[in-house]
Design an enzyme around this catalytic site. Structure first.
Site, PDB file in Angstrom:
ATOM      1  N   CYS A  18      -4.851   2.629  -3.654  1.00  0.00           N
ATOM      2  CA  CYS A  18      -3.614   3.112  -3.015  1.00  0.00           C
ATOM      3  C   CYS A  18      -2.508   2.064  -3.124  1.00  0.00           C
ATOM      4  O   CYS A  18      -1.732   1.858  -2.184  1.00  0.00           O
ATOM      5  CB  CYS A  18      -3.867   3.488  -1.555  1.00  0.00           C
ATOM      6  N   HIS A  52       0.861  -1.175   0.000  1.00  0.00           N
ATOM      7  CA  HIS A  52       0.000   0.000   0.000  1.00  0.00           C
ATOM      8  C   HIS A  52       0.902   1.232   0.000  1.00  0.00           C
ATOM      9  O   HIS A  52       2.037   1.191   0.464  1.00  0.00           O
ATOM     10  CB  HIS A  52      -0.861  -0.041   1.273  1.00  0.00           C
ATOM     11  N   ASP A  96       2.972  -5.060   8.244  1.00  0.00           N
ATOM     12  CA  ASP A  96       1.722  -4.320   8.070  1.00  0.00           C
ATOM     13  C   ASP A  96       0.560  -5.304   8.148  1.00  0.00           C
ATOM     14  O   ASP A  96       0.360  -6.119   7.249  1.00  0.00           O
ATOM     15  CB  ASP A  96       1.749  -3.602   6.720  1.00  0.00           C
ATOM     16  N   GLN A 156      -4.630  -5.492   6.677  1.00  0.00           N
ATOM     17  CA  GLN A 156      -5.575  -6.369   5.984  1.00  0.00           C
ATOM     18  C   GLN A 156      -5.598  -7.788   6.547  1.00  0.00           C
ATOM     19  O   GLN A 156      -6.371  -8.616   6.073  1.00  0.00           O
ATOM     20  CB  GLN A 156      -5.222  -6.431   4.496  1.00  0.00           C
ATOM     21  N   LYS A 214     -10.531  -1.503  10.225  1.00  0.00           N
ATOM     22  CA  LYS A 214     -10.432  -2.693   9.374  1.00  0.00           C
ATOM     23  C   LYS A 214     -10.876  -3.956  10.103  1.00  0.00           C
ATOM     24  O   LYS A 214     -11.030  -5.009   9.481  1.00  0.00           O
ATOM     25  CB  LYS A 214      -8.990  -2.899   8.907  1.00  0.00           C
TER      26      LYS A 214
END
Length: 649
Positions: free
Chosen positions: A609, A368, A445, A448, A471
């Site tokens: 993004c 991202h 990260d 997600q 999220k």
């Protein structure tokens, strides 16, 4: 009117009703002498004595929407209890006959919006689309074609209707756009006994069912444990003795999300934009409201009662995050605005402090923009070099090429656990271990991943882990930076102010240790508490069950979408989460998105993004449906039906 209370028998109910009626008559625009008989009756019939919190058949778990007259309140995941809002509103609600008359003139033909709780009415867009207008067709439950012939969803456990124990296989007789003889046996097997999920490396060590909670989906006798012998050869066993909970009933879960009862363009909302943000269960909405009603205060810096309540709630949320991630200490968890702020914090604190000219930072092609731009900025400022792990044509990272990038100059590897554009699940444990072998730190990260996979930071062993609350079914504007405690205490804070200092003079400032050193000023206290409630909800369902269900839903959707002529799936990794990016030949992505929106289906179109990875596949944008545990096969059927219809035009 004199007060008539017998201290032995309690208040005179008739007197209370009369007092309430007079009170409502005195409010401008409320029930007056000209009120309809039905409105007057609704105000007079109920008293607190009518409420039976043990009666599941008529649970007053929420206030019925007056736009949908006569609709019954669905049972929530939390069971049959009564919410604080229901108690407060009991004088105006007939719990036995929830009839809330609405003046049709306020809805159609007058140009006026119906009043909302806030007093401003529904949004102009919702009004133009006719939301809430069809009073004769209440949409408090979304029909699910899985239950053929009834047109209704099964009611909750303990009530009437289809029992959760009814075999799902009996409900799949007619599936559109599929070779039924090929698909139905597979679906029957899947739904009869969902297999363990293959991302075993995400589970904590010695993980077992220690929950003593009693929810409708905790019937352990119907759930077969996963043993070491059953673990796939592709993954190392971590001492798993079984999964925590049996599969949940998606039709009951769906009722816990108020917005899923919304209508868009006259159609029931189908939310397939979960990779952008997830919807919020009523329990999260209620928890934030309760905070502002009963606990609102700044934290840590006062001796009064509300400060103590707010501090307890805030720090309790931090502990919930610790358990959710299996962190070693709450001191390793910093509340931030979200994933983007967390990565920027690391770049501007750790990065500027420790990365020098000539050092290298490795990212993957899947990233991202939030995990690219901060490192580019640091490269321009400090003279470091940014290197990229390539991916294959399926969107999987190439580990051999990654190992070639590692060298003594590598100081940080920063990569995503799940791609937001393709859904690829990266081999996080392997990437982290290889980085550590090379002497580099790692930022993982998890924006997600946290809503789809179990994350165990002690097992995965990143130096930093980041995610956003919105999220994972929590509020916007709140997120978490996990960092190893010793490392966090070595890093200089990137913001200065109150709450993060031990002592300040005009010559010198002494900072607190983590996490306070990174939480300058008044934080987002209420939404941190809301995040804790969201994690409670996910834990009740079981993140492992969520992964299992979503994986099977992904397989179902993938099969049907492949049968749409001209549809190209983008991102076909073997190990992927609930993202279904695609393009449709002959149509722009915006045209597809608008066609889906007309049918009430929310998807994302654009570059997400993540322009570098889309350009790797020769694209500038895609259509991106993305799944969550409250989506159903019926949602997928509707999506695919619209795509077939487009191709027939």
């Amino acid at each position: 009117m004199s007060i008539n209370i017998d201290h032995n028998q309690g208040p005179d109910v008739q007197w209370l009703q009369e007092l309430a009626n007079n009170f409502f008559k005195s409010i401008p625009g409320s029930a007056t002498e000209s009120s309809s008989p039905t409105q007057t009756k609704a105000l007079q019939q109920d008293s607190l004595g009518d409420i039976n919190v043990n009666d599941i058949s008529t649970p007053p778990t929420s206030i019925p929407d007056p736009h949908f007259a006569g609709a019954k309140t669905p049972v929530s995941l939390g069971g049959a209890g009564i919410t604080p809002g229901s108690i407060n509103a009991v004088n105006a609600i007939d719990l036995k006959n929830q009839e809330q008359p609405v003046d049709a003139s306020t809805l159609t033909g007058s140009g006026k919006n119906p009043n909302s709780v806030a007093g401003s009415g529904i949004s102009p867009t919702a009004h133009q689309q006719g939301n809430g207008v069809d009073l004769q067709n209440p949409q408090t439950e979304l029909p699910d074609p899985h239950f053929a012939g009834s047109g209704k969803n099964p009611q909750s456990a303990g009530g009437k209707g289809i029992s959760p124990s009814v075999k799902y296989a009996e409900q799949y007789d007619h599936l559109p756009y599929t070779d039924q003889s090929d698909l139905i046996p597979d679906i029957k097997k899947i739904l009869a006994a969902i297999p363990f999920f293959n991302s075993v490396e995400q589970l904590p060590l010695n993980y077992s069912n220690a929950s003593g909670a009693s929810y409708y989906f905790l019937n352990e006798k119907e759930f077969a444990p996963v043993t070491k012998a059953a673990v796939s050869n592709e993954h190392k066993s971590t001492g798993i003795t079984g999964l925590a909970k049996p599969p949940f009933d998606v039709n009951l879960v769906k009722k816990d999300f108020p917005i899923l009862q919304e209508r868009v363009n006259g159609r029931p909302l189908i939310w397939l934009d979960n990779a952008a943000t997830t919807q919020k269960p009523q329990s999260v909405i209620d928890r934030i409201s309760y905070f502002y009603q009963h606990e609102n205060s700044n934290i840590h810096r006062a001796a009064h009662e509300l400060a103590a309540r707010a501090t307890d709630a805030y720090e309790a949320a931090r502990e919930k995050v610790r358990v959710f991630l299996n962190a070693a200490s709450v001191n390793e968890l910093v509340f931030v605005r979200g994933t983007t702020e967390a990565i920027n914090l690391v770049a501007k604190s750790y990065g500027e402090q420790f990365l020098k000219a000539g050092d290298e930072v490795i990212v993957s092609h899947l990233e991202h923009h939030a995990n690219i731009v901060p490192w580019q900025q640091l490269a321009q400022k400090n003279g470091i070099k940014l290197r990229v792990i390539p991916v294959d044509d399926d969107g999987q990272v190439l580990l051999d090429e990654y190992q070639k990038l590692l060298n003594p100059k590598t100081k940080l590897v920063s990569f995503t656990q799940v791609s937001n554009a393709l859904g690829t699940i990266t081999p996080a444990k392997q990437i982290i271990d290889l980085a550590h072998d090379a002497g580099a730190k790692v930022l993982l990260d998890g924006a997600q991943s946290v809503s789809h996979l179990r994350v165990n930071v002690q097992y995965l062993n990143p130096d930093f882990f980041v995610f956003s609350g919105h999220k994972v079914f929590g509020p916007t504007g709140i997120g978490v930076l996990y960092g190893k405690e010793e490392l966090l205490n070595e890093i200089q804070p990137w913001q200065g102010g109150g709450n993060m200092i031990k002592d300040v003079t005009f010559e010198h400032t002494q900072f607190h240790n983590a996490p306070s050193r990174f939480e300058a000023g008044t934080g987002n206290i209420a939404d941190a508490v809301g995040l804790g409630a969201a994690l409670d909800y996910v834990n009740k369902l079981g993140i492992d069950n969520i992964h299992l269900y979503e994986h099977q839903l992904l397989l179902y959707a993938t099969k049907l979408m492949k049968e749409v002529p001209g549809l190209r799936l983008v991102g076909t990794a073997t190990d992927k989460a609930s993202v279904l990016s695609f393009t449709l030949k002959g149509f722009s992505n915006d045209e597809v998105g608008k066609a889906l929106n007309k049918e009430g289906i929310a998807v994302r179109t654009g570059h997400h993004c993540a322009q570098p990875i889309l350009r790797r596949f020769g694209l500038e944008s895609t259509v991106r449906p993305s799944l969550a545990f409250y989506n159903t096969c019926a949602d997928i059927n509707t999506l695919v039906s619209v795509l077939h219809k487009l191709k027939r035009q």
